[in-house]
Design a protein around this motif. Structure first.
Motif, PDB file in Angstrom:
ATOM      1  N   GLU A   8      11.969  20.383  38.497  1.00 21.52           N
ATOM      2  CA  GLU A   8      10.517  19.698  38.789  1.00 21.52           C
ATOM      3  C   GLU A   8       9.899  20.967  38.980  1.00 21.52           C
ATOM      4  OE1 GLU A   8       8.943  16.097  41.139  1.00 21.52           O
ATOM      5  OE2 GLU A   8       9.076  18.150  42.328  1.00 21.52           O
ATOM      6  N   LYS A   9       8.742  21.181  37.988  1.00 23.06           N
ATOM      7  CA  LYS A   9       7.894  22.152  38.169  1.00 23.06           C
ATOM      8  C   LYS A   9       6.355  21.633  37.997  1.00 23.06           C
ATOM      9  CE  LYS A   9       7.272  27.319  36.679  1.00 23.06           C
ATOM     10  NZ  LYS A   9       7.746  27.688  35.292  1.00 23.06           N
ATOM     11  N   SER A  10       5.642  21.951  39.204  1.00 21.56           N
ATOM     12  CA  SER A  10       4.375  21.204  39.612  1.00 21.56           C
ATOM     13  C   SER A  10       3.437  22.403  39.979  1.00 21.56           C
ATOM     14  CB  SER A  10       4.366  20.054  40.405  1.00 21.56           C
ATOM     15  OG  SER A  10       4.644  20.686  41.762  1.00 21.56           O
ATOM     16  N   LEU A  11       1.947  21.878  39.372  1.00 22.94           N
ATOM     17  CA  LEU A  11       0.817  22.573  40.002  1.00 22.94           C
ATOM     18  C   LEU A  11       0.333  21.919  41.040  1.00 22.94           C
ATOM     19  CD1 LEU A  11      -1.100  23.756  36.658  1.00 22.94           C
ATOM     20  CD2 LEU A  11       0.204  25.253  38.276  1.00 22.94           C
ATOM     21  N   PHE A  24      12.241  19.026  33.198  1.00 21.20           N
ATOM     22  CA  PHE A  24      13.002  19.561  31.987  1.00 21.20           C
ATOM     23  C   PHE A  24      14.177  20.091  32.378  1.00 21.20           C
ATOM     24  CE2 PHE A  24      10.392  22.990  33.806  1.00 21.20           C
ATOM     25  CZ  PHE A  24      11.325  24.008  34.190  1.00 21.20           C
ATOM     26  N   GLU A  25      15.153  19.896  31.381  1.00 16.53           N
ATOM     27  CA  GLU A  25      16.714  20.226  31.758  1.00 16.53           C
ATOM     28  C   GLU A  25      16.705  21.892  31.792  1.00 16.53           C
ATOM     29  OE1 GLU A  25      20.870  18.682  29.733  1.00 16.53           O
ATOM     30  OE2 GLU A  25      19.073  17.500  29.504  1.00 16.53           O
ATOM     31  N   TYR A  26      17.628  22.111  32.698  1.00 14.78           N
ATOM     32  CA  TYR A  26      17.821  23.539  33.119  1.00 14.78           C
ATOM     33  C   TYR A  26      19.064  23.625  33.243  1.00 14.78           C
ATOM     34  CZ  TYR A  26      15.288  28.083  34.206  1.00 14.78           C
ATOM     35  OH  TYR A  26      15.015  29.184  34.306  1.00 14.78           O
ATOM     36  N   SER A  27      19.571  25.173  33.280  1.00 12.42           N
ATOM     37  CA  SER A  27      21.034  25.345  33.376  1.00 12.42           C
ATOM     38  C   SER A  27      21.228  26.362  34.305  1.00 12.42           C
ATOM     39  CB  SER A  27      21.600  25.650  32.127  1.00 12.42           C
ATOM     40  OG  SER A  27      21.226  27.008  31.808  1.00 12.42           O
ATOM     41  N   GLU A  28      22.452  26.537  35.054  1.00 15.94           N
ATOM     42  CA  GLU A  28      22.515  27.601  35.995  1.00 15.94           C
ATOM     43  C   GLU A  28      22.516  28.943  35.393  1.00 15.94           C
ATOM     44  OE1 GLU A  28      22.748  27.400  39.130  1.00 15.94           O
ATOM     45  OE2 GLU A  28      23.093  25.231  39.631  1.00 15.94           O
ATOM     46  N   GLU A  29      22.872  29.178  34.161  1.00 14.72           N
ATOM     47  CA  GLU A  29      23.115  30.392  33.302  1.00 14.72           C
ATOM     48  C   GLU A  29      21.591  30.869  33.175  1.00 14.72           C
ATOM     49  OE1 GLU A  29      24.641  27.703  32.619  1.00 14.72           O
ATOM     50  OE2 GLU A  29      26.916  28.673  32.692  1.00 14.72           O
ATOM     51  N   VAL A 199       5.065  25.060  42.171  1.00 16.11           N
ATOM     52  CA  VAL A 199       6.120  24.583  43.183  1.00 16.11           C
ATOM     53  C   VAL A 199       7.382  24.274  42.217  1.00 16.11           C
ATOM     54  CG1 VAL A 199       6.915  22.832  44.879  1.00 16.11           C
ATOM     55  CG2 VAL A 199       4.441  23.655  44.724  1.00 16.11           C
ATOM     56  N   THR A 200       8.337  24.548  42.607  1.00 18.94           N
ATOM     57  CA  THR A 200       9.619  24.379  41.785  1.00 18.94           C
ATOM     58  C   THR A 200      10.767  23.611  42.596  1.00 18.94           C
ATOM     59  OG1 THR A 200       9.413  26.348  40.323  1.00 18.94           O
ATOM     60  CG2 THR A 200      11.631  25.527  40.337  1.00 18.94           C
ATOM     61  N   ASP A 201      11.361  22.622  42.210  1.00 13.58           N
ATOM     62  CA  ASP A 201      12.434  21.953  42.908  1.00 13.58           C
ATOM     63  C   ASP A 201      13.422  21.561  42.025  1.00 13.58           C
ATOM     64  OD1 ASP A 201      13.749  20.258  44.495  1.00 13.58           O
ATOM     65  OD2 ASP A 201      12.105  19.512  45.438  1.00 13.58           O
ATOM     66  N   ASP A 202      14.554  21.708  42.386  1.00 15.86           N
ATOM     67  CA  ASP A 202      15.914  21.484  41.464  1.00 15.86           C
ATOM     68  C   ASP A 202      16.638  20.429  42.050  1.00 15.86           C
ATOM     69  OD1 ASP A 202      15.102  23.753  39.816  1.00 15.86           O
ATOM     70  OD2 ASP A 202      16.471  25.114  40.650  1.00 15.86           O
ATOM     71  N   ASN A 203      16.135  19.613  43.071  1.00 11.55           N
ATOM     72  CA  ASN A 203      16.904  18.624  43.667  1.00 11.55           C
ATOM     73  C   ASN A 203      16.193  17.504  43.566  1.00 11.55           C
ATOM     74  OD1 ASN A 203      19.121  20.338  44.504  1.00 11.55           O
ATOM     75  ND2 ASN A 203      17.681  21.427  45.527  1.00 11.55           N
TER      76      ASN A 203
END
Length: 287
Positions: A8-11, A24-29, A199-203
């Motif tokens: 999740e990426k938000s302004l 959007f879908e993202y990977s650990e790599e 703000v970036t949130d991966d959880n």
């Protein structure tokens, strides 16, 4: 096989009234690769990537517009009576801003502005769309009188029917972005505007929730689902699809904060404080 998750990426900014969220879908790599220093690039970006960069510029512009200006502020269109070029028109506009800033300073006000320069398309004479904050003692005649090089048109910002935002106007004055050459900004603003944090949130959102969002968009249930996910916010618009570069699903939401909820929340806090004073006890409020 790559392990992927939903980012999740938000302004956003504390207490802002409008925000934009992208899932959007993202990977650990990819996450690890992003931490490595990037090499210098000289190859021109393909059109799809350039379009994504333009979209980010539009999102940033919308955030500044909706969080710094409200109904009652001014939208001013400045035109040139005689043919001119971009360099000269920018100098003339800079002189106009200085005169406007002095006018505001005399009244003890700070000038805030957000402008779009237009005139790159063939046959279009350069002109500016400028959003300016209002203030006590400032009127439309004062704003128009300071521009001496052509016609001016000044209107009050008014929300769209049934909404809180001036969406139609914001879309209209940002239409020039897609015609802007690479590395050239088609808009600018004063330094004193409130600016967003990225703000970036991966959880916060699971892949299961992302699938529900995709299904809801096909069943016209997206508004209800998104407003359950972002409590206290109203969905203004959404766009859900597949990234043309990665082939992965993504979703974009534009949200405005619910004003009524804020009023109810502050009323509850005031009632609790009053109850504490009447009972003579110490009261700790956690909001």
């Amino acid at each position: 096989m790559k392990h992927t998750f939903i980012r999740e990426k938000s302004l956003c900014r504390n207490n802002c009234r409008y925000k934009e969220v992208e899932l959007f879908e993202y990977s650990e790599e990819e996450k690890e690769a992003a931490r490595k220093p990037r090499r210098n690039r000289f190859r021109t970006s393909p059109p799809k990537i350039k379009d994504m960069n333009d979209e980010y510029s539009r999102r940033y512009f919308r955030w500044l517009f909706h969080n710094n200006f409200r109904a009652g502020d001014y939208i001013v269109t400045l035109t040139f009576a005689n043919p001119t070029n971009k360099e000269q028109s920018q100098k003339d506009f800079a002189n106009y801003r200085k005169r406007l800033k002095r006018l505001y300073a005399k009244l003890g006000l700070d000038l805030k502005y957000l402008y779009v320069y237009e005139g790159r398309s063939k046959g279009t004479r350069p002109h500016f769309h400028v959003v300016i904050n209002s203030g006590a003692g400032i009127n439309r005649d004062d704003i128009e009188r300071l521009w001496k090089l052509g016609l001016t048109q000044t209107k009050l910002l008014q929300p769209d029917d049934g909404g809180e935002l001036c969406e139609a106007l914001c879309e209209y004055i940002s239409k020039e972005f897609k015609r802007a050459p690479k590395f050239e900004r088609s808009w600018n603003c004063s330094a004193n505007l409130l600016r967003p944090d990225t703000v970036t949130d991966d959880n916060s959102v699971s892949k299961k929730r992302m699938r529900k969002i995709q299904d809801a968009s096909r069943n016209d249930e997206i508004k209800e689902l998104v407003e359950r996910l972002y409590i206290g916010w109203t969905l203004v618009s959404s766009y859900i699809g597949t990234n043309e570069i990665t082939g992965r699903p993504f979703a974009r939401f534009r949200l405005v904060r619910k004003q009524q909820q804020h009023k109810r929340s502050s009323r509850r806090v005031d009632n609790r404080r009053a109850a504490c004073r009447m009972s003579g006890t110490e009261c700790r409020l956690v909001i």
